[in-house]
Design a protein around this motif. Structure first.
Motif, mmCIF file in Angstrom:
data_model
loop_
_atom_site.group_PDB
_atom_site.id
_atom_site.type_symbol
_atom_site.label_atom_id
_atom_site.label_comp_id
_atom_site.label_asym_id
_atom_site.label_seq_id
_atom_site.Cartn_x
_atom_site.Cartn_y
_atom_site.Cartn_z
ATOM 1 N N GLN A 13 0.952 -1.324 -0.098
ATOM 2 C CA GLN A 13 0.016 -0.024 -0.010
ATOM 3 C C GLN A 13 1.030 1.272 -0.019
ATOM 4 O OE1 GLN A 13 -2.435 -0.832 3.604
ATOM 5 N NE2 GLN A 13 -3.996 -1.469 2.212
ATOM 6 N N LEU A 16 -0.860 4.748 -0.275
ATOM 7 C CA LEU A 16 -1.278 5.171 1.112
ATOM 8 C C LEU A 16 -0.336 5.693 2.089
ATOM 9 C CD1 LEU A 16 -4.114 2.555 1.384
ATOM 10 C CD2 LEU A 16 -4.487 4.827 0.928
ATOM 11 N N TRP A 17 0.687 5.009 2.207
ATOM 12 C CA TRP A 17 2.006 5.506 3.139
ATOM 13 C C TRP A 17 2.565 6.789 2.732
ATOM 14 C CZ3 TRP A 17 1.834 4.022 7.767
ATOM 15 C CH2 TRP A 17 1.373 2.677 7.791
ATOM 16 N N MET A 74 2.044 10.801 -2.099
ATOM 17 C CA MET A 74 1.403 9.822 -3.030
ATOM 18 C C MET A 74 2.244 9.262 -4.124
ATOM 19 S SD MET A 74 -2.530 9.199 -4.368
ATOM 20 C CE MET A 74 -1.988 10.171 -5.706
#
Length: 117
Positions: free
Chosen positions: A65, A68-69, A111
Motif C-alpha cells: 500500500q 497510502l503510506w 502519494m
C-alpha cells in the motif's frame, strides 16, 4: 522498524530537504533579484519535492500500500508545516484556497513518491 518510526524518519528527511532547498532559495534571493513568481515557484518546488522524497522513502520501507503510506506522509508533512505556521503567525496565512492548494500539493507529492518507490 515500526510504522510510526518509519514515518518519523521519512518526515525528518523531508524537513531536512526542505531546509536545504529553502536555504538555496534564500541564497538566490541574496545574490540576485528574482521575481516574486520565481520565489513562489521555488517554495512550491520545495514542498512537492520534499514530500515526494519522503513518500518515496515510506514506500520503499513499507512495501505494501505504498501510495497510502506516501499520502499519509504528505498529509503529515502539511499538517506540521500548517501548525508551525499558525503558531508563528497566530493566523492562517493566505486565503483558504491557497491552504487547500498547498495541502493537495503535499499530499499528491507524497502519494507519487510512494507509488514510484
Amino acid at each position: 522498524m515500526n510504522k510510526i518510526g518509519t514515518l518519523l524518519k521519512s518526515l525528518l528527511v523531508s524537513y531536512i530537504l526542505t531546509g536545504i532547498l529553502l536555504l538555496l532559495l534564500a541564497l538566490l534571493l541574496y545574490k540576485g533579484n528574482p521575481s516574486g513568481e520565481v520565489i513562489k515557484a521555488g517554495i512550491i518546488f520545495a514542498y512537492i519535492f520534499s514530500s515526494f522524497v519522503g513518500g518515496f522513502i515510506m514506500g520503499k520501507k513499507m512495501k505494501v500500500q505504498k501510495f497510502l503510506w506516501g499520502i499519509l506522509l504528505g498529509i503529515t508533512y502539511f499538517v506540521v508545516i500548517f501548525v508551525i505556521s499558525m503558531l508563528m503567525n497566530k493566523s492562517v496565512i493566505g486565503p483558504g484556497m491557497q491552504v487547500i492548494t498547498v495541502f493537495a500539493m503535499c499530499s499528491l507529492g507524497g502519494m507519487m513518491g510512494g507509488m514510484l518507490s
